[in-house]
Structures are given as C-alpha cells and as structure tokens.
Design a protein around this motif. Structure first.
Motif, PDB file in Angstrom:
ATOM      1  N   ALA A 189       0.827  -1.209   0.000  1.00  0.00           N
ATOM      2  CA  ALA A 189       0.000   0.000   0.000  1.00  0.00           C
ATOM      3  C   ALA A 189       0.859   1.256   0.000  1.00  0.00           C
ATOM      4  O   ALA A 189       0.489   2.281  -0.587  1.00  0.00           O
ATOM      5  CB  ALA A 189      -0.921  -0.006   1.217  1.00  0.00           C
ATOM      6  N   GLY A 190       2.034   1.174   0.624  1.00  0.00           N
ATOM      7  CA  GLY A 190       2.927   2.333   0.669  1.00  0.00           C
ATOM      8  C   GLY A 190       3.452   2.732  -0.697  1.00  0.00           C
ATOM      9  O   GLY A 190       3.827   3.888  -0.910  1.00  0.00           O
ATOM     10  N   GLY A 191       3.473   1.783  -1.647  1.00  0.00           N
ATOM     11  CA  GLY A 191       3.907   2.100  -3.001  1.00  0.00           C
ATOM     12  C   GLY A 191       2.922   2.998  -3.725  1.00  0.00           C
ATOM     13  O   GLY A 191       3.290   3.683  -4.691  1.00  0.00           O
ATOM     14  N   PHE A 192       1.661   2.999  -3.261  1.00  0.00           N
ATOM     15  CA  PHE A 192       0.628   3.820  -3.897  1.00  0.00           C
ATOM     16  C   PHE A 192       0.238   5.021  -3.046  1.00  0.00           C
ATOM     17  O   PHE A 192      -0.139   6.064  -3.573  1.00  0.00           O
ATOM     18  CB  PHE A 192      -0.625   2.964  -4.167  1.00  0.00           C
ATOM     19  CG  PHE A 192      -0.384   1.788  -5.072  1.00  0.00           C
ATOM     20  CD1 PHE A 192      -0.374   1.947  -6.453  1.00  0.00           C
ATOM     21  CD2 PHE A 192      -0.142   0.531  -4.544  1.00  0.00           C
ATOM     22  CE1 PHE A 192      -0.143   0.875  -7.288  1.00  0.00           C
ATOM     23  CE2 PHE A 192       0.085  -0.553  -5.379  1.00  0.00           C
ATOM     24  CZ  PHE A 192       0.087  -0.381  -6.756  1.00  0.00           C
ATOM     25  N   PHE A 195       1.724   8.196   2.499  1.00  0.00           N
ATOM     26  CA  PHE A 195       1.518   8.291   3.945  1.00  0.00           C
ATOM     27  C   PHE A 195       1.618   6.922   4.603  1.00  0.00           C
ATOM     28  O   PHE A 195       2.207   6.779   5.677  1.00  0.00           O
ATOM     29  CB  PHE A 195       0.151   8.917   4.240  1.00  0.00           C
ATOM     30  CG  PHE A 195      -0.239   8.833   5.688  1.00  0.00           C
ATOM     31  CD1 PHE A 195       0.359   9.668   6.632  1.00  0.00           C
ATOM     32  CD2 PHE A 195      -1.192   7.908   6.129  1.00  0.00           C
ATOM     33  CE1 PHE A 195       0.018   9.589   7.976  1.00  0.00           C
ATOM     34  CE2 PHE A 195      -1.536   7.822   7.463  1.00  0.00           C
ATOM     35  CZ  PHE A 195      -0.937   8.668   8.386  1.00  0.00           C
ATOM     36  N   ILE A 196       1.038   5.912   3.953  1.00  0.00           N
ATOM     37  CA  ILE A 196       1.092   4.558   4.508  1.00  0.00           C
ATOM     38  C   ILE A 196       2.533   4.045   4.507  1.00  0.00           C
ATOM     39  O   ILE A 196       2.965   3.354   5.428  1.00  0.00           O
ATOM     40  CB  ILE A 196       0.170   3.607   3.720  1.00  0.00           C
ATOM     41  CG1 ILE A 196      -1.283   4.053   3.873  1.00  0.00           C
ATOM     42  CG2 ILE A 196       0.340   2.158   4.200  1.00  0.00           C
ATOM     43  CD1 ILE A 196      -2.280   3.195   3.138  1.00  0.00           C
ATOM     44  N   GLY A 197       3.288   4.413   3.451  1.00  0.00           N
ATOM     45  CA  GLY A 197       4.696   4.033   3.415  1.00  0.00           C
ATOM     46  C   GLY A 197       5.477   4.639   4.555  1.00  0.00           C
ATOM     47  O   GLY A 197       6.315   3.979   5.182  1.00  0.00           O
ATOM     48  N   THR A 198       5.198   5.905   4.848  1.00  0.00           N
ATOM     49  CA  THR A 198       5.859   6.571   5.977  1.00  0.00           C
ATOM     50  C   THR A 198       5.446   5.942   7.302  1.00  0.00           C
ATOM     51  O   THR A 198       6.276   5.740   8.196  1.00  0.00           O
ATOM     52  CB  THR A 198       5.505   8.067   5.994  1.00  0.00           C
ATOM     53  OG1 THR A 198       5.893   8.660   4.747  1.00  0.00           O
ATOM     54  CG2 THR A 198       6.225   8.784   7.131  1.00  0.00           C
ATOM     55  N   LEU A 199       4.148   5.622   7.419  1.00  0.00           N
ATOM     56  CA  LEU A 199       3.656   4.971   8.638  1.00  0.00           C
ATOM     57  C   LEU A 199       4.346   3.627   8.846  1.00  0.00           C
ATOM     58  O   LEU A 199       4.722   3.285   9.968  1.00  0.00           O
ATOM     59  CB  LEU A 199       2.140   4.776   8.544  1.00  0.00           C
ATOM     60  CG  LEU A 199       1.460   4.091   9.734  1.00  0.00           C
ATOM     61  CD1 LEU A 199       1.626   4.928  10.999  1.00  0.00           C
ATOM     62  CD2 LEU A 199      -0.020   3.860   9.442  1.00  0.00           C
ATOM     63  N   ILE A 204       6.261  -0.790  14.294  1.00  0.00           N
ATOM     64  CA  ILE A 204       7.020  -1.862  14.933  1.00  0.00           C
ATOM     65  C   ILE A 204       7.204  -3.045  13.995  1.00  0.00           C
ATOM     66  O   ILE A 204       8.142  -3.825  14.155  1.00  0.00           O
ATOM     67  CB  ILE A 204       6.339  -2.325  16.243  1.00  0.00           C
ATOM     68  CG1 ILE A 204       4.917  -2.829  15.983  1.00  0.00           C
ATOM     69  CG2 ILE A 204       6.345  -1.213  17.273  1.00  0.00           C
ATOM     70  CD1 ILE A 204       4.254  -3.409  17.207  1.00  0.00           C
ATOM     71  N   PHE A 205       6.335  -3.164  12.991  1.00  0.00           N
ATOM     72  CA  PHE A 205       6.451  -4.272  12.053  1.00  0.00           C
ATOM     73  C   PHE A 205       7.751  -4.198  11.257  1.00  0.00           C
ATOM     74  O   PHE A 205       8.361  -5.220  10.951  1.00  0.00           O
ATOM     75  CB  PHE A 205       5.260  -4.285  11.082  1.00  0.00           C
ATOM     76  CG  PHE A 205       3.946  -4.512  11.758  1.00  0.00           C
ATOM     77  CD1 PHE A 205       3.604  -5.767  12.254  1.00  0.00           C
ATOM     78  CD2 PHE A 205       3.043  -3.475  11.932  1.00  0.00           C
ATOM     79  CE1 PHE A 205       2.388  -5.984  12.891  1.00  0.00           C
ATOM     80  CE2 PHE A 205       1.829  -3.678  12.561  1.00  0.00           C
ATOM     81  CZ  PHE A 205       1.504  -4.936  13.042  1.00  0.00           C
ATOM     82  N   LYS A 206       8.179  -2.994  10.929  1.00  0.00           N
ATOM     83  CA  LYS A 206       9.426  -2.831  10.172  1.00  0.00           C
ATOM     84  C   LYS A 206      10.628  -2.694  11.097  1.00  0.00           C
ATOM     85  O   LYS A 206      11.671  -3.322  10.873  1.00  0.00           O
ATOM     86  CB  LYS A 206       9.346  -1.616   9.255  1.00  0.00           C
ATOM     87  CG  LYS A 206      10.603  -1.424   8.410  1.00  0.00           C
ATOM     88  CD  LYS A 206      10.456  -0.306   7.399  1.00  0.00           C
ATOM     89  CE  LYS A 206      11.705  -0.196   6.529  1.00  0.00           C
ATOM     90  NZ  LYS A 206      11.548   0.877   5.493  1.00  0.00           N
ATOM     91  N   LEU A 207      10.501  -1.892  12.137  1.00  0.00           N
ATOM     92  CA  LEU A 207      11.653  -1.592  12.984  1.00  0.00           C
ATOM     93  C   LEU A 207      12.116  -2.782  13.808  1.00  0.00           C
ATOM     94  O   LEU A 207      13.282  -2.830  14.210  1.00  0.00           O
ATOM     95  CB  LEU A 207      11.328  -0.411  13.907  1.00  0.00           C
ATOM     96  CG  LEU A 207      11.139   0.945  13.213  1.00  0.00           C
ATOM     97  CD1 LEU A 207      10.848   2.034  14.231  1.00  0.00           C
ATOM     98  CD2 LEU A 207      12.370   1.318  12.391  1.00  0.00           C
ATOM     99  N   VAL A 208      11.224  -3.760  14.058  1.00  0.00           N
ATOM    100  CA  VAL A 208      11.649  -4.935  14.824  1.00  0.00           C
ATOM    101  C   VAL A 208      12.748  -5.700  14.093  1.00  0.00           C
ATOM    102  O   VAL A 208      13.569  -6.379  14.712  1.00  0.00           O
ATOM    103  CB  VAL A 208      10.442  -5.859  15.114  1.00  0.00           C
ATOM    104  CG1 VAL A 208       9.948  -6.544  13.848  1.00  0.00           C
ATOM    105  CG2 VAL A 208      10.795  -6.894  16.176  1.00  0.00           C
TER     106      VAL A 208
END
Length: 249
Positions: A189-192, A195-199, A204-208
C-alpha cells in the motif's frame, strides 16, 4: 491495583500454555546452537558468538510475534469463553485497572518468551566457542532491551484484538495472519499511498527487523526506542476503551 497485578501474575505463572511455550522455546534455544556447531565443516571459519546472536535475533522477530499471538489467545481470550472474565469484571475493581493489570502481566510474559531464545541460545554458543569477548556488552544490552520494547509493542496489539474477538481460536488465527501479512500489506500500500509508506517506516512491524543491527545513528536509535513505546501506549489505550464498553457474558 497491586492485588490485581499479583492475581494476574499468579495466573500467568500457573498458565499451562505459558509454561509450554517457555519450555519449547528454551528447548529449541539449546538444540539450535548445537546443530550449528555440528553442521560446521572443517576448514570453514567458525561462526562467532556475535554473528550467531545477530542471526538468532533476526529470527527471533517471528518467535516474538507468534508468542504474543498464542499467549494472547490462551491467557486473555480464553477467560471470556470460560466465564473467568465475567467473574473478574464483577469483582468490584474498575475495568481500567483490570485491563491495565492484565496488559502489564501479559506484556511481561510476552517479553520473557521473546528473551528466551536469544539469551539461552547465545549462552550455549558462548560456552561452546569460549569467545565471550566477541560479544560487545553495549550491543547485547541494547539488543535485549529492544527485544523487550518490541515485545511490549506487539503485546499491546495482541491484547486489543484478543479482547475484541474473545475466542482463543479466532484471536490466534487473526493475529497470526495480521503479524505475517502486515509487512506485505503496508509495503504494498505504501507504493501507492506515501503516507502509509511513511507509517510503515515508523511501525514496529518494520523496525523490529533492525534489532540485530549493531551500528545506528542517534536518530535511528531514538526511533527504535520511541516507536514501540508509542504503539504500546496507543493500543493499550484502545484496549482499555474496548474493554470498558464491552458486554461480558
């Protein structure tokens, strides 16, 4: 409040699912480094304890997520179907205190499960290799601290949805799907939608997945600390709101 926390802690210590998960993870943590050592081919450089710990931390993200999902289903959702939650809710304590105590103890349990694999597995490898000096103490403490923080973040999410679903099977199934597909859904969704990409970048899903990385800038370290705390507080507040308005049968 302290009595409610003590009661929840007693239930967690006696909970069969928590004990079983802890023993299974501990057993895997002992066997895994031994398999790595046995699989080592003569002539190849040995895997240092530092490299091993980083690899374990990378895989531990899945252990953390699934432990939170399983424990939430058995420790929180099951109390609705067995009638325990109805008795607790009618005990005279406010629902805010009841949920806060449940969330706090549940988070501690999740953190203990999340720490078991990296701590036990790395200890076994250090004993086998005899290279404790290869492990920088600041990195070890930081990595374990981050593990606790992200365990809390995922515990907040798991506590909310296990309260909403109130069924062990539904809670575990939903949380497994959510934790497995969140990265793909957010990234896609962040590719489109920027804001969702930034979120997703500050989720925590990415930073973990950054827990095993040794070198970080000051800004990255701040984000690694702040994000799981914010997610825990946010989902904890949503859980309290849901629990206050929930009709418990």
């Amino acid at each position: 409040m302290s009595n409610v926390i003590k009661a929840e802690w007693f239930k967690l210590r006696k909970d069969l699912s928590f004990r079983t998960l802890l023993l299974c993870i501990a057993a895997a943590a002992i066997v895994y480094p031994l398999l790595v050592i046995m699989d080592h081919t003569a002539g190849e450089p040995e895997v240092t304890s530092l490299e091993f710990m980083q690899n374990v931390l990378a895989g531990n993200a899945y252990v953390l997520k699934f432990s939170a999902a399983l424990l939430a289903g058995f420790f929180i959702s099951s109390e609705y179907s067995t009638g325990v939650m109805k008795c607790i809710a009618s005990s005279g304590n406010s629902r805010i205190r009841l949920f806060a105590a449940k969330l706090l103890v549940f988070t501690v349990g999740t953190a203990l499960l999340a720490l078991t694999l990296p701590v036990v597995a790395t200890a076994v490898m250090v004993i086998a290799n005899g290279d404790a000096g290869s492990l920088p103490l600041p990195f070890v403490l930081r990595a374990l601290g981050f593990t606790v923080l992200y365990a809390a973040g995922f515990a907040g999410i798991a506590a909310l949805f296990s309260t909403l679903l109130t069924d062990s099977g539904k809670s575990i199934g939903f949380l497994f799907i959510l934790f497995l597909l969140a990265d793909s859904l957010f990234a896609g969704a962040g590719g489109f939608i920027p804001f969702i990409g930034t979120l997703y970048d500050y989720s925590i899903f990415k930073l973990v997945n950054n827990v095993p990385i040794m070198e970080r800038s000051g800004g990255q370290l701040s984000a690694m600390v702040v994000v799981p705390v914010v997610w825990f507080l946010m989902f904890g507040a949503l859980g309290i709101l849901a629990f206050r308005k929930k009709e418990i049968k």
